[in-house]
Design an enzyme around this catalytic site. Structure first.
Site, PDB file in Angstrom:
ATOM      1  N   LYS A 578      69.808   9.400  12.150  1.00 54.86           N
ATOM      2  CA  LYS A 578      70.324   9.125  10.805  1.00 54.86           C
ATOM      3  C   LYS A 578      71.670   8.424  10.821  1.00 54.86           C
ATOM      4  O   LYS A 578      72.188   8.056   9.765  1.00 54.86           O
ATOM      5  CB  LYS A 578      70.499  10.441  10.039  1.00 54.86           C
ATOM      6  CG  LYS A 578      69.202  11.159   9.767  1.00 54.86           C
ATOM      7  CD  LYS A 578      69.433  12.372   8.879  1.00 54.86           C
ATOM      8  CE  LYS A 578      68.220  13.273   8.906  1.00 54.86           C
ATOM      9  NZ  LYS A 578      68.394  14.509   9.656  1.00 54.86           N
ATOM     10  N   GLU A 605      62.389   5.828   7.411  1.00 56.53           N
ATOM     11  CA  GLU A 605      61.777   6.722   6.429  1.00 56.53           C
ATOM     12  C   GLU A 605      62.015   8.187   6.760  1.00 56.53           C
ATOM     13  O   GLU A 605      62.245   9.009   5.872  1.00 56.53           O
ATOM     14  CB  GLU A 605      60.273   6.425   6.355  1.00 56.53           C
ATOM     15  CG  GLU A 605      59.471   7.326   5.438  1.00 56.53           C
ATOM     16  CD  GLU A 605      59.917   7.275   3.979  1.00 56.53           C
ATOM     17  OE1 GLU A 605      60.801   8.099   3.617  1.00 56.53           O
ATOM     18  OE2 GLU A 605      59.428   6.445   3.210  1.00 56.53           O
ATOM     19  N   LEU A 612      57.604  12.678   4.677  1.00 57.52           N
ATOM     20  CA  LEU A 612      57.313  12.391   3.268  1.00 57.52           C
ATOM     21  C   LEU A 612      57.725  10.961   2.910  1.00 57.52           C
ATOM     22  O   LEU A 612      58.778  10.500   3.340  1.00 57.52           O
ATOM     23  CB  LEU A 612      58.083  13.359   2.353  1.00 57.52           C
ATOM     24  CG  LEU A 612      57.719  14.835   2.456  1.00 57.52           C
ATOM     25  CD1 LEU A 612      58.648  15.651   1.554  1.00 57.52           C
ATOM     26  CD2 LEU A 612      56.263  15.058   2.071  1.00 57.52           C
ATOM     27  N   GLY A 663      62.239  25.418  15.121  1.00 57.68           N
ATOM     28  CA  GLY A 663      62.407  23.961  15.255  1.00 57.68           C
ATOM     29  C   GLY A 663      62.706  23.220  13.969  1.00 57.68           C
ATOM     30  O   GLY A 663      62.514  22.008  13.900  1.00 57.68           O
ATOM     31  N   GLU A 666      68.651  21.082  12.781  1.00 54.85           N
ATOM     32  CA  GLU A 666      69.237  20.098  13.688  1.00 54.85           C
ATOM     33  C   GLU A 666      69.639  20.876  14.941  1.00 54.85           C
ATOM     34  O   GLU A 666      69.784  22.105  14.883  1.00 54.85           O
ATOM     35  CB  GLU A 666      70.498  19.486  13.049  1.00 54.85           C
ATOM     36  CG  GLU A 666      70.239  18.623  11.817  1.00 54.85           C
ATOM     37  CD  GLU A 666      69.611  17.291  12.144  1.00 54.85           C
ATOM     38  OE1 GLU A 666      70.078  16.605  13.061  1.00 54.85           O
ATOM     39  OE2 GLU A 666      68.611  16.919  11.473  1.00 54.85           O
ATOM     40  N   ASP A 677      73.957  17.688   6.488  1.00 55.79           N
ATOM     41  CA  ASP A 677      72.720  16.942   6.674  1.00 55.79           C
ATOM     42  C   ASP A 677      72.115  16.547   5.322  1.00 55.79           C
ATOM     43  O   ASP A 677      71.633  15.430   5.154  1.00 55.79           O
ATOM     44  CB  ASP A 677      71.741  17.790   7.494  1.00 55.79           C
ATOM     45  CG  ASP A 677      70.564  16.959   7.948  1.00 55.79           C
ATOM     46  OD1 ASP A 677      70.794  15.887   8.552  1.00 55.79           O
ATOM     47  OD2 ASP A 677      69.415  17.355   7.674  1.00 55.79           O
ATOM     48  N   LYS A 681      71.508  12.777   3.569  1.00 60.02           N
ATOM     49  CA  LYS A 681      70.233  12.311   3.002  1.00 60.02           C
ATOM     50  C   LYS A 681      70.406  11.780   1.586  1.00 60.02           C
ATOM     51  O   LYS A 681      69.862  10.727   1.236  1.00 60.02           O
ATOM     52  CB  LYS A 681      69.214  13.455   3.021  1.00 60.02           C
ATOM     53  CG  LYS A 681      68.780  13.798   4.437  1.00 60.02           C
ATOM     54  CD  LYS A 681      67.898  15.026   4.447  1.00 60.02           C
ATOM     55  CE  LYS A 681      67.487  15.385   5.866  1.00 60.02           C
ATOM     56  NZ  LYS A 681      66.861  16.709   5.945  1.00 60.02           N
TER      57      LYS A 681
END
Ligand code: ADP
Ligand code: ASP
Ligand code: MG
Length: 812
Positions: A578, A605, A612, A663, A666, A677, A681
């Site tokens: 990212k 994406e 998604l 899992g 991060e 995070d 986004k």
């Protein structure tokens, strides 16, 4: 009567010569004329002997020795019973003659064109004599004729021009005077009026055969070589090159002129003038049909007939304001070149008449510069014209096909295909016959260019995609597995063949230009070369493969630093990482602009909502003219999981630990718990919606006590436990008023924020379970009821699927 020519590749060894004899012996009884090249490699060795002698090296003797051995061994194998005396005598005497000529060159330290042609003639003289003798031994009625007595030329050594009147007359006489059923002649060589030996240019045996076929009005000319005929591209460059069954003389001429070595270009003219069908056939697969070259091709399949390239090209550009509107400049340019025997391969002139560009063989570029600058000396002195500019290291690429005339869009397809692969074009020419479109490109791009064009025009649309993956942790492994199991279906449904060429982690890399074996790739990586990311990227650039896609599954800033290098090479970048999209706005914009400028893709994406389709939906809304007024979203699978599962029965810390174990988080869970995070986004979504925001612009009301953010991950869990009361209190307060806790990101009229909110059971986010994400888009079109995207927003499987979708998007 038929004329058959066998190339050096067909007679490279005794075993191959036996195949030739089988073809020749298997005849319908018609009279035949056979033309032979030198044995494979011999012409090059003869040139080497001459050059070595000329520089005063005795090593020319070794070159001749190797020529001697190759012939004597072949003879021994061919005539196992007894070698005819006259053949042995002939071969020995020719070889000692060759030695004497080279000895002469050695003494005077000079190799003239005339002497070189004499040296070259030994190759064809020997091969044709050996085969004639063999055919005779096999009981055939054979006569050997010396082409030097028949093919008459001017004195342009190395590239002699035919005196057709004299030559045609002599061919007629020789053929009529002979009673033999089979005539055998050496190709490539001729003779001047004063009896000095000449040659017709490299590959010239094809031409000899064509001249003879035309002179005798043969029923057909057959050129026998080592491939099935003319192919849609050089099979050495394009593995999937296809055989061409029928082609017109003009198309064959264009293809050969622009590099299809299978036939020497001057060969076409004599047979074309007489309408004699020309076949190309494979000595090693004589049952295959070959290629028929004729006046009108009966099968008009496809627009493009073939793709060719010629290397070692230099572009010469003559420029200057003094040229505009004044006639005579181009005549003087071409005169100057022609006086120095410099052949022009391609010409372009801009309509402003400000510049003329011509392509010539690289070896002539220095001379060309000299003569052109001298020709325009006066104009250059007064600044009307610039000195000639030369650019080397180029190749010409050509698309050929008679049917291009009646089709629009061919050049568009050609150049956009090249553009998408980062292939820069230095010059373009299309003849008014519209049978050929040519472009000058860098030689290092030729293989890639010919392959992408072949794929575009010939391969039923099947496109090869070359992938490089950095980072092979959970997501990487899943991705490899998904590609392995779905490749067949993708190849069928989407006509894409995905190949993984390289994988790398922070320490090692594994590369195979032919594609890695996916079941073992990750294990093999661990025992592979230890190298950092830069050499991995260098290798991607060096391999210069078509349709290359780089996938970044790391969280490393170093990898992001390599994106510009890749994008500039038109390599698409798919980032799960990212950092690129959420670092400062200038950087984000820079990557996007680079991708646009170099016709590549920069896709990310999975940066929001894992698999998604959040970013793509947003892009589609905006591209179709909608306006995004508000976004509300639950964007952290981790936080959703944590607040869904924290009900006071277990410590908050324990629930966070479970999210990490499963899992969802991060690698450092504080990135999730601090809201950072989620802030990244919503920042990315805001930018995609058209707002120029930076990270500090995102209002972030954290819920963690300050002390939880300091120290190591272990310290973090310790602090979470210590503050259990704080979390419990947040939970109870919400429950007491019948509310839930949700970590929500929102964007409203350009202002973005993230934070923990209490929501009621009627809220759109109330029923989000597990690790789900949800995004609500309120737009002009979706004003009252938002457009909702909802589903699992974390986990290796869905993330890999999202990356996979980006790969397919970039590939198409
Ligand atoms: P010969 O020794 O028979 O004269 P050449 O080496 O001169 O053979 O020509 C045959 C070679 O031409 C083939 O082996 C092939 O590699 C090369 N070639 C280049 N372009 C084409 C093409 N479009 N179609 C067929 N062959 C081609
Ligand atoms: N032997 C010559 C060459 O190698 C001519 C030919 O093969 O056609 O160029
Ligand atoms: Mg040839």
């Amino acid at each position: 009567m038929k004329v058959l020519k066998f190339g050096g590749s067909s007679i490279g060894s005794a075993a191959n010569i036996k195949k030739v004899v089988a073809i020749v012996g298997n005849s319908d009884g018609a009279r035949r004329i056979l033309v032979f090249s030198a044995m494979q490699g011999i012409t090059d060795k003869l040139i080497e002997s001459g050059n070595r002698a000329a520089i005063g090296g005795r090593s020319y003797i070794q070159s001749i020795q190797s020529i001697r051995e190759q012939h004597l061994q072949t003879i021994q194998t061919l005539f196992s019973d007894a070698v005819p005396d006259d053949l042995i005598r002939y071969v020995q005497s020719e070889l000692s003659e060759l030695e004497s000529v080279c000895e002469g060159v050695y003494r005077v330290r000079e190799l003239s064109g005339r002497t070189l042609d004499r040296i070259l003639s030994f190759g064809e003289l020997l091969s044709s004599n050996i085969i004639a003798s063999l055919l005779s031994t096999n009981g055939l009625n054979v006569e050997w004729l010396d082409s030097r007595k028949i093919i008459k030329t001017d004195q342009n050594y190395g590239f002699a021009a035919i005196d057709f009147t004299e030559t045609n007359k002599r061919i007629g006489e020789s053929v009529n005077n002979s009673k033999a059923a089979i005539l055998v002649l050496p190709g490539f060589i001729g003779c001047t009026a004063d009896d000095s030996t000449t040659t017709l240019g490299r590959g010239g045996s094809d031409y000899t055969a064509s001249i003879i076929a035309a002179a005798v009005g043969a029923d057909s000319l057959e050129i026998w070589t080592d491939v099935d005929g003319m192919m849609t591209a050089d099979p050495r460059l394009v593995r999937k090159a296809r055989h061409i069954a029928r082609i017109t003389y003009r198309e064959a001429l264009e293809l050969s002129h622009f590099g299809a070595k299978v036939i020497y270009p001057p060969t076409i003219q004599p047979v074309m003038a007489k309408g004699i069908p020309l076949w190309i056939r494979n000595t090693f697969a004589s049952g295959n049909e070959g290629t028929l070259i004729e006046a009108e091709s009966s099968t008009a399949e496809g627009i493009i007939r073939g793709i060719t390239s010629i290397d070692n090209i230099a572009m010469l550009s003559l420029e200057g304001s003094g040229m505009v509107g004044i006639p005579g400049f181009s005549r003087r340019l071409f005169d100057a070149l022609s006086r120095s025997q410099i052949n022009v391969i391609l010409i372009t002139q801009s309509s402003s008449e400000h510049s003329i560009c011509v392509a010539v063989d690289d070896k002539h570029s220095a001379l060309a510069k000299q003569v052109v600058d001298r020709e325009f000396e006066n104009e250059i002195a007064v600044g009307k014209i610039d000195p000639l500019r030369t650019e080397s290291g180029l190749s010409i690429l050509a698309l050929v096909g008679d049917n291009m005339k009646s089709h629009t869009g061919v050049s568009g397809r050609m150049f956009s295909t090249l553009g998408h692969n980062g292939i820069n074009i230095s010059a373009i020419a299309q003849g008014s016959s519209e049978r050929n479109i040519s472009a000058a490109i860098r030689s290092s791009d030729v293989r890639k260019a010919v392959n992408v064009l072949h794929e575009e025009f010939f391969s039923d649309g099947n496109k090869q995609i070359n992938l490089f993956i950095a980072g092979v942790g959970n997501v990487g492994r899943k991705l490899l597995e998904q590609i392995r199991t779905q490749n067949e279906q993708i190849s069928e449904a989407l006509r894409l063949n995905l190949r993984i060429i390289g994988i790398a982690n922070s320490k090692r890399r594994l590369i195979s230009a032919d594609g890695l074996e996916l079941t073992t790739a990750v294990d093999n990586l661990n025992s592979s070369e230890a190298l950092s990311i830069e050499p991995f990227i260098d290798k991607i650039v060096e391999l210069n493969l078509r349709n290359t896609i780089f996938v970044d599954l790391t969280a490393s800033p170093d990898v992001v630093e390599t994106y510009p290098t890749l994008l500039r090479k038109s390599v698409s970048v798919i980032a799960c990482n990212k950092i690129a999209a959420s670092s400062n706005y200038g950087r984000y914009k820079f990557f996007k602009d680079l991708a646009r400028e170099y016709n590549s893709n920069f896709l990310y994406e999975t940066n929001v909502g894992a698999g998604l389709p959040v970013i793509n939906t947003l892009n589609d809304l905006i591209r179709s003219g909608d306006r995004v007024n508000r976004i509300e979203a639950v964007l952290s699978g981790t936080l959703n999981f944590v607040f869904n599962n924290y009900d006071g029965s277990r410590n908050f810390a324990e629930v966070v630990r479970q999210a990490q174990d499963e899992g969802y988080t991060e690698p450092d869970p504080r990135l999730d718990l601090s809201g950072t995070d989620v802030a990244r986004k919503i920042l990315i979504l805001a930018r995609e919606a058209g707002y120029r925001l930076e990270m500090p612009d995102i209002e972030n009301t954290g819920f963690l006590p300050e002390s939880c953010l300091a120290g190591s991950v272990d310290d973090f869990y310790f602090e979470l436990n210590r503050h259990e009361y704080h979390f419990r209190k947040m939970f109870d307060e919400a429950r007491n008023s019948d509310k839930f806790l949700k970590y929500i990101a929102s964007l409203k009229e350009g202002t973005a924020s993230v934070g923990l909110e209490q929501i009621g059971p009627e809220h759109n986010f109330a029923n989000l379970s597990g690790k789900d994400n949800a995004v609500l888009f309120y737009t002009n079109r979706y004003a009252d009821q938002p457009l909702v995207i909802k589903g699992a927003g974390a986990g290796a499987d869905v993330t890999a699927a999202g990356v996979f979708a980006d790969i397919i998007r970039a590939a198409r």
